[in-house]
Design a protein around this motif. Structure first.
Motif, PDB file in Angstrom:
ATOM      1  N   PHE A 110       1.072  -1.319  -0.570  1.00  0.00           N
ATOM      2  CA  PHE A 110      -0.455  -0.304  -0.105  1.00  0.00           C
ATOM      3  C   PHE A 110       0.556   1.158   0.127  1.00  0.00           C
ATOM      4  CE2 PHE A 110      -3.787  -2.732   1.073  1.00  0.00           C
ATOM      5  CZ  PHE A 110      -4.574  -2.320   1.053  1.00  0.00           C
ATOM      6  N   ALA A 111       2.418   1.053  -0.312  1.00  0.00           N
ATOM      7  CA  ALA A 111       2.977   2.168   0.665  1.00  0.00           C
ATOM      8  C   ALA A 111       3.362   2.871  -1.312  1.00  0.00           C
ATOM      9  CB  ALA A 111       4.832   2.102   0.096  1.00  0.00           C
ATOM     10  N   PRO A 112       2.555   2.293  -2.347  1.00  0.00           N
ATOM     11  CA  PRO A 112       2.769   3.603  -3.551  1.00  0.00           C
ATOM     12  C   PRO A 112       1.415   4.273  -3.631  1.00  0.00           C
ATOM     13  CG  PRO A 112       3.424   1.246  -3.761  1.00  0.00           C
ATOM     14  CD  PRO A 112       3.253   0.798  -2.704  1.00  0.00           C
ATOM     15  N   VAL A 113       0.429   3.617  -2.860  1.00  0.00           N
ATOM     16  CA  VAL A 113      -1.052   4.571  -2.828  1.00  0.00           C
ATOM     17  C   VAL A 113      -1.065   5.673  -1.481  1.00  0.00           C
ATOM     18  CG1 VAL A 113      -2.270   3.092  -4.266  1.00  0.00           C
ATOM     19  CG2 VAL A 113      -2.221   3.186  -1.734  1.00  0.00           C
ATOM     20  N   GLY A 114       0.322   5.867  -1.394  1.00  0.00           N
ATOM     21  CA  GLY A 114       0.457   6.693  -0.121  1.00  0.00           C
ATOM     22  C   GLY A 114       0.210   6.425   1.438  1.00  0.00           C
ATOM     23  N   ALA A 115       0.423   5.185   1.646  1.00  0.00           N
ATOM     24  CA  ALA A 115      -0.023   4.930   3.317  1.00  0.00           C
ATOM     25  C   ALA A 115       1.353   4.928   4.049  1.00  0.00           C
ATOM     26  CB  ALA A 115      -0.639   3.391   3.164  1.00  0.00           C
ATOM     27  N   VAL A 116       0.415   4.968   4.799  1.00  0.00           N
ATOM     28  CA  VAL A 116       1.579   5.927   6.460  1.00  0.00           C
ATOM     29  C   VAL A 116       1.989   3.939   6.845  1.00  0.00           C
ATOM     30  CG1 VAL A 116       2.572   6.122   8.195  1.00  0.00           C
ATOM     31  CG2 VAL A 116       0.816   7.906   6.693  1.00  0.00           C
ATOM     32  N   VAL A 117       2.498   3.439   6.666  1.00  0.00           N
ATOM     33  CA  VAL A 117       2.117   1.976   6.754  1.00  0.00           C
ATOM     34  C   VAL A 117       2.628   1.326   8.626  1.00  0.00           C
ATOM     35  CG1 VAL A 117       3.576   1.126   4.562  1.00  0.00           C
ATOM     36  CG2 VAL A 117       5.303   1.282   6.352  1.00  0.00           C
ATOM     37  N   TRP A 118       3.268   2.323   9.095  1.00  0.00           N
ATOM     38  CA  TRP A 118       3.903   1.223  10.374  1.00  0.00           C
ATOM     39  C   TRP A 118       2.117   1.556  11.818  1.00  0.00           C
ATOM     40  CZ3 TRP A 118       2.271   4.469  15.119  1.00  0.00           C
ATOM     41  CH2 TRP A 118       2.148   6.362  14.051  1.00  0.00           C
ATOM     42  N   PRO A 119       1.033   2.348  11.505  1.00  0.00           N
ATOM     43  CA  PRO A 119       0.429   2.607  11.603  1.00  0.00           C
ATOM     44  C   PRO A 119      -0.419   1.385  11.937  1.00  0.00           C
ATOM     45  CG  PRO A 119       0.199   4.702  11.262  1.00  0.00           C
ATOM     46  CD  PRO A 119       1.083   4.239  10.949  1.00  0.00           C
ATOM     47  N   VAL A 120       0.118   0.740  10.389  1.00  0.00           N
ATOM     48  CA  VAL A 120      -1.335  -0.617  10.255  1.00  0.00           C
ATOM     49  C   VAL A 120      -0.095  -2.394  10.665  1.00  0.00           C
ATOM     50  CG1 VAL A 120      -1.597  -1.628   7.834  1.00  0.00           C
ATOM     51  CG2 VAL A 120      -1.483   0.333   8.143  1.00  0.00           C
ATOM     52  N   VAL A 121       1.059  -1.704  10.754  1.00  0.00           N
ATOM     53  CA  VAL A 121       1.869  -2.852  11.422  1.00  0.00           C
ATOM     54  C   VAL A 121       1.464  -3.049  13.186  1.00  0.00           C
ATOM     55  CG1 VAL A 121       3.991  -3.725  11.870  1.00  0.00           C
ATOM     56  CG2 VAL A 121       3.982  -3.203   9.835  1.00  0.00           C
ATOM     57  N   LEU A 122       0.991  -2.020  14.071  1.00  0.00           N
ATOM     58  CA  LEU A 122       1.401  -1.855  14.758  1.00  0.00           C
ATOM     59  C   LEU A 122       0.240  -1.926  15.289  1.00  0.00           C
ATOM     60  CD1 LEU A 122       2.435  -1.006  17.695  1.00  0.00           C
ATOM     61  CD2 LEU A 122       1.360   1.572  17.241  1.00  0.00           C
ATOM     62  N   VAL A 123      -1.168  -1.726  14.713  1.00  0.00           N
ATOM     63  CA  VAL A 123      -2.289  -1.613  14.642  1.00  0.00           C
ATOM     64  C   VAL A 123      -2.625  -3.275  14.765  1.00  0.00           C
ATOM     65  CG1 VAL A 123      -5.054  -1.736  14.415  1.00  0.00           C
ATOM     66  CG2 VAL A 123      -3.708   0.225  14.850  1.00  0.00           C
ATOM     67  N   ARG A 124      -2.494  -3.787  13.618  1.00  0.00           N
ATOM     68  CA  ARG A 124      -2.027  -6.033  13.604  1.00  0.00           C
ATOM     69  C   ARG A 124      -1.643  -6.868  14.541  1.00  0.00           C
ATOM     70  NH1 ARG A 124      -1.367  -7.251   7.252  1.00  0.00           N
ATOM     71  NH2 ARG A 124      -2.234  -9.111   7.804  1.00  0.00           N
ATOM     72  N   VAL A 125      -0.787  -6.121  15.027  1.00  0.00           N
ATOM     73  CA  VAL A 125       0.591  -7.038  15.338  1.00  0.00           C
ATOM     74  C   VAL A 125      -0.854  -7.157  16.972  1.00  0.00           C
ATOM     75  CG1 VAL A 125       3.041  -7.330  16.730  1.00  0.00           C
ATOM     76  CG2 VAL A 125       2.671  -6.784  14.423  1.00  0.00           C
ATOM     77  N   LEU A 126      -0.604  -5.387  17.900  1.00  0.00           N
ATOM     78  CA  LEU A 126      -1.148  -5.275  18.858  1.00  0.00           C
ATOM     79  C   LEU A 126      -2.440  -5.831  18.933  1.00  0.00           C
ATOM     80  CD1 LEU A 126      -0.236  -1.779  19.716  1.00  0.00           C
ATOM     81  CD2 LEU A 126       0.585  -3.429  20.527  1.00  0.00           C
ATOM     82  N   THR A 127      -3.516  -6.218  18.115  1.00  0.00           N
ATOM     83  CA  THR A 127      -4.772  -7.055  17.947  1.00  0.00           C
ATOM     84  C   THR A 127      -4.464  -8.266  17.630  1.00  0.00           C
ATOM     85  OG1 THR A 127      -5.338  -4.596  16.631  1.00  0.00           O
ATOM     86  CG2 THR A 127      -6.515  -7.139  16.587  1.00  0.00           C
ATOM     87  N   ALA A 128      -3.269  -9.112  17.435  1.00  0.00           N
ATOM     88  CA  ALA A 128      -3.056 -10.316  17.294  1.00  0.00           C
ATOM     89  C   ALA A 128      -2.683 -10.877  18.810  1.00  0.00           C
ATOM     90  CB  ALA A 128      -2.088 -10.537  15.967  1.00  0.00           C
ATOM     91  N   ALA A 129      -2.196 -10.015  19.215  1.00  0.00           N
ATOM     92  CA  ALA A 129      -1.311 -10.450  20.259  1.00  0.00           C
ATOM     93  C   ALA A 129      -2.509 -10.005  21.726  1.00  0.00           C
ATOM     94  CB  ALA A 129      -0.360  -9.375  20.921  1.00  0.00           C
TER      95      ALA A 129
END
Length: 302
Positions: free
Chosen positions: A265-284
């Motif tokens: 999603f980086a090519p369409v302008g997404a800020v990637v770190w919140p996505v990683v953080l939310v997904r990891v914290l939700t799974a944990a």
């Protein structure tokens, strides 16, 4: 050299599969952009998408991403003006709930509670969009862009098809190819398997037996499609019981292919770190909640 050739071949094959999905969808969406269809979709879906902080025509991105895969969703971003915050919301929602038809087959094969884990994916995507979409849209308003990070400027249909499409496919190649190549090299060197021991304390904290580590690592890095062979094999060979397979399904439906799915999603302008953080914290968080519940017997397989 054999390993490098194998990794290059696999990376090129992965991109070839991506190209056959993305190119036709990109062309179709670009053509629709030059008709009244996309404005009609935007107008009628605006109230529903507004709850997620998204424009109305983002509905098409969500539908294609959920039913086909993330590559189709990226292609559908053609001609849709997205701010960085809106692109991040799409990355987050589809990170939880994408490719549901294909990936659900693996979950159903792994667990008799497969429909529960599938429903959890969809719920997590909707809740994340409702709770965080407006926040992300406000945090990163930015300038609206289209796929490839190009500011929204009116062009002719041929320009959009060939120049815009070429840039988008190039961006996706630059993201996907190195990721697949690196993962193939690491797998060939046995590096992912060697993560088993250092990750043992973390996995134990989350309620995993060490035997589930390789299946979990394969899903986290390769995803539910590319990692399916390793996941199914390790579950069978390690004789994982109902409790461990359930934890594995819970963790992976909420957080898999964490590198590739996010960076696409980086090519369409997404800020990637919140996505990683939310997904990891939700799974944990989900795994810790499951660990706090009374454990079912380990005796039976799912």
């Amino acid at each position: 050299m054999t390993l490098v050739r194998h990794a290059l071949t696999q990376a090129l094959r992965a991109y070839a599969r991506l190209f056959t999905i993305v190119a036709p969808i990109y062309a179709a969406i670009t053509l629709l952009k030059h008709t009244p269809v996309l404005p009609w979709i935007a107008q009628h879906m605006a109230p529903a998408m507004g709850a997620f902080g998204l424009p109305g025509d983002a509905a098409l991105v969500l539908v294609l991403g959920a039913t086909i895969n993330i590559y189709a969703a990226i292609a559908a971003c053609a001609g849709i003006a997205l701010t960085p915050g809106q692109a991040t919301t799409l990355a987050l929602m589809l990170g939880f709930a994408h490719n549901l038809m294909v990936e659900s087959a693996l979950v159903l094969k792994l667990s008799r509670r497969g429909w529960l884990w599938i429903a959890l994916r969809i719920t997590a995507g909707l809740v994340a969009g409702l709770a965080l979409g407006p926040v992300l849209a406000h945090a990163w308003p930015g300038a609206a862009t289209i796929a490839g990070g190009v500011p929204t400027v009116a062009h002719g249909v041929l320009y959009d098809l060939f120049v815009g499409g070429g840039k988008s496919l190039l961006f996706l190649f630059l993201i996907l190819f190195p990721i697949v190549f690196l993962l193939e090299v690491l797998q060939g060197l046995g590096a992912l398997a060697r993560l088993r021991r250092p990750l043992k304390p973390v996995l134990a904290f989350l309620g995993f037996d060490e035997r589930a580590s390789e299946a979990l690592i394969a899903g986290l890095f390769f995803g539910l499609v590319y990692g399916a062979g390793v996941i199914l094999t390790r579950v069978e060979e390690e004789g994982l019981g109902e409790d461990q397979v359930g934890r594995l399904c819970l963790g992976l439906v909420l957080c898999h292919a964490i590198v590739e799915d996010t960076l696409l999603f980086a090519p369409v302008g997404a800020v990637v770190w919140p996505v990683v953080l939310v997904r990891v914290l939700t799974a944990a968080g989900g795994l810790l909640v499951l660990r706090a519940l009374p454990n079912p017997s380990e005796g039976g397989r799912t």
